[in-house]
Design a protein around this motif. Structure first.
Motif, mmCIF file in Angstrom:
data_model
loop_
_atom_site.group_PDB
_atom_site.id
_atom_site.type_symbol
_atom_site.label_atom_id
_atom_site.label_comp_id
_atom_site.label_asym_id
_atom_site.label_seq_id
_atom_site.Cartn_x
_atom_site.Cartn_y
_atom_site.Cartn_z
ATOM 1 N N MET A 153 33.952 38.648 47.201
ATOM 2 C CA MET A 153 34.073 38.252 45.920
ATOM 3 C C MET A 153 35.308 38.360 45.284
ATOM 4 S SD MET A 153 31.685 37.894 43.144
ATOM 5 C CE MET A 153 30.285 37.850 44.075
ATOM 6 N N PHE A 154 35.588 37.565 44.357
ATOM 7 C CA PHE A 154 36.941 37.304 43.303
ATOM 8 C C PHE A 154 36.638 37.518 42.136
ATOM 9 C CE2 PHE A 154 37.678 35.509 47.326
ATOM 10 C CZ PHE A 154 38.747 35.930 47.694
ATOM 11 N N GLU A 155 37.630 38.178 41.297
ATOM 12 C CA GLU A 155 37.159 38.434 39.894
ATOM 13 C C GLU A 155 38.697 38.242 39.034
ATOM 14 O OE1 GLU A 155 35.344 42.328 38.656
ATOM 15 O OE2 GLU A 155 37.371 42.577 38.218
ATOM 16 N N LEU A 156 38.434 37.743 37.775
ATOM 17 C CA LEU A 156 39.451 37.570 36.977
ATOM 18 C C LEU A 156 39.162 37.968 35.574
ATOM 19 C CD1 LEU A 156 41.870 36.180 36.125
ATOM 20 C CD2 LEU A 156 40.668 34.153 35.284
ATOM 21 N N ASP A 157 39.863 38.790 34.729
ATOM 22 C CA ASP A 157 39.720 39.518 33.508
ATOM 23 C C ASP A 157 40.155 38.385 32.764
ATOM 24 O OD1 ASP A 157 39.590 40.564 31.130
ATOM 25 O OD2 ASP A 157 40.441 42.296 31.590
ATOM 26 N N CYS A 158 39.370 37.555 32.204
ATOM 27 C CA CYS A 158 39.555 36.367 31.173
ATOM 28 C C CYS A 158 40.721 36.602 30.137
ATOM 29 C CB CYS A 158 38.465 35.772 30.701
ATOM 30 S SG CYS A 158 38.637 34.156 29.911
ATOM 31 N N SER A 159 40.643 37.829 29.644
ATOM 32 C CA SER A 159 41.569 38.218 28.504
ATOM 33 C C SER A 159 42.935 38.365 28.845
ATOM 34 C CB SER A 159 41.411 39.636 27.963
ATOM 35 O OG SER A 159 41.446 40.668 28.867
ATOM 36 N N ALA A 160 43.205 38.246 30.249
ATOM 37 C CA ALA A 160 44.735 38.488 30.583
ATOM 38 C C ALA A 160 45.592 37.103 30.561
ATOM 39 C CB ALA A 160 44.942 38.826 32.286
ATOM 40 N N VAL A 161 44.347 35.934 30.492
ATOM 41 C CA VAL A 161 45.033 34.496 30.583
ATOM 42 C C VAL A 161 44.854 33.909 29.264
ATOM 43 C CG1 VAL A 161 44.677 32.416 31.722
ATOM 44 C CG2 VAL A 161 44.395 34.452 32.872
ATOM 45 N N PHE A 162 43.559 34.228 28.602
ATOM 46 C CA PHE A 162 43.029 33.348 27.248
ATOM 47 C C PHE A 162 43.076 34.279 26.122
ATOM 48 C CE2 PHE A 162 41.194 30.919 31.169
ATOM 49 C CZ PHE A 162 42.053 30.050 30.896
ATOM 50 N N PRO A 163 43.956 34.141 25.091
ATOM 51 C CA PRO A 163 43.509 34.997 23.980
ATOM 52 C C PRO A 163 42.113 34.979 23.398
ATOM 53 C CG PRO A 163 45.585 33.910 23.812
ATOM 54 C CD PRO A 163 44.699 33.516 24.936
ATOM 55 N N GLY A 164 41.627 36.037 23.077
ATOM 56 C CA GLY A 164 40.328 36.013 22.470
ATOM 57 C C GLY A 164 39.157 35.950 23.598
ATOM 58 N N CYS A 165 39.237 35.859 24.923
ATOM 59 C CA CYS A 165 38.488 35.801 25.642
ATOM 60 C C CYS A 165 37.933 37.281 26.192
ATOM 61 C CB CYS A 165 38.792 34.991 27.002
ATOM 62 S SG CYS A 165 37.595 34.915 28.241
ATOM 63 N N GLU A 166 36.685 37.509 26.157
ATOM 64 C CA GLU A 166 36.308 39.130 26.684
ATOM 65 C C GLU A 166 35.439 39.026 28.015
ATOM 66 O OE1 GLU A 166 34.083 40.467 23.142
ATOM 67 O OE2 GLU A 166 35.812 40.259 21.870
ATOM 68 N N ARG A 167 35.498 37.875 28.604
ATOM 69 C CA ARG A 167 34.713 37.720 29.848
ATOM 70 C C ARG A 167 35.487 38.324 31.046
ATOM 71 N NH1 ARG A 167 32.364 32.684 31.540
ATOM 72 N NH2 ARG A 167 30.986 33.976 32.768
ATOM 73 N N VAL A 168 34.643 38.776 32.067
ATOM 74 C CA VAL A 168 35.353 39.106 33.302
ATOM 75 C C VAL A 168 34.593 38.078 34.190
ATOM 76 C CG1 VAL A 168 35.453 40.565 35.355
ATOM 77 C CG2 VAL A 168 35.808 41.565 33.154
ATOM 78 N N ILE A 169 35.184 36.939 34.917
ATOM 79 C CA ILE A 169 34.628 36.114 35.638
ATOM 80 C C ILE A 169 34.760 36.312 37.183
ATOM 81 C CG2 ILE A 169 34.890 33.556 36.537
ATOM 82 C CD1 ILE A 169 36.676 33.200 33.483
ATOM 83 N N ARG A 170 33.608 36.320 37.871
ATOM 84 C CA ARG A 170 33.414 36.484 39.308
ATOM 85 C C ARG A 170 32.647 35.429 39.973
ATOM 86 N NH1 ARG A 170 31.397 41.374 36.895
ATOM 87 N NH2 ARG A 170 32.970 43.206 37.116
ATOM 88 N N ALA A 171 33.259 34.952 41.240
ATOM 89 C CA ALA A 171 32.658 33.994 41.966
ATOM 90 C C ALA A 171 33.017 34.438 43.571
ATOM 91 C CB ALA A 171 33.574 32.657 41.620
ATOM 92 N N ASP A 172 32.518 33.726 44.372
ATOM 93 C CA ASP A 172 32.569 33.853 45.883
ATOM 94 C C ASP A 172 33.970 33.386 46.390
ATOM 95 O OD1 ASP A 172 30.216 34.908 46.040
ATOM 96 O OD2 ASP A 172 29.039 33.260 46.393
#
Length: 64
Positions: free
Chosen positions: A1-20
């Motif tokens: 599983m991989f994860e990206l804290d969206c706020s580190a890339v896009f201002p205003g994004c509060e999601r943590v994105i996960r995928a296989d």
């Protein structure tokens, strides 16, 4: 599983994105950027996404 804290890339994004896969995270991150009104993903944004994606340990996958 991989994860990206969206706020580190896009201002205003509060999601943590996960995928296989890393590619899955990038696809979801681009969709999220579009939802935030970002129409163009610059090469610098792509580089930042790739750098900020982390692989979660197997134990974290089972707990989620």
């Amino acid at each position: 599983m991989f994860e990206l804290d969206c706020s580190a890339v896009f201002p205003g994004c509060e999601r943590v994105i996960r995928a296989d896969s890393e590619a899955g995270v990038i696809r979801r991150a681009i969709a999220q950027a579009n939802a935030l009104g970002i129409d163009r993903i610059s090469p610098m944004m792509m580089d930042t996404m790739r750098q900020r994606i982390v692989e979660l340990p197997a134990a974290a996958e089972r707990a989620a």
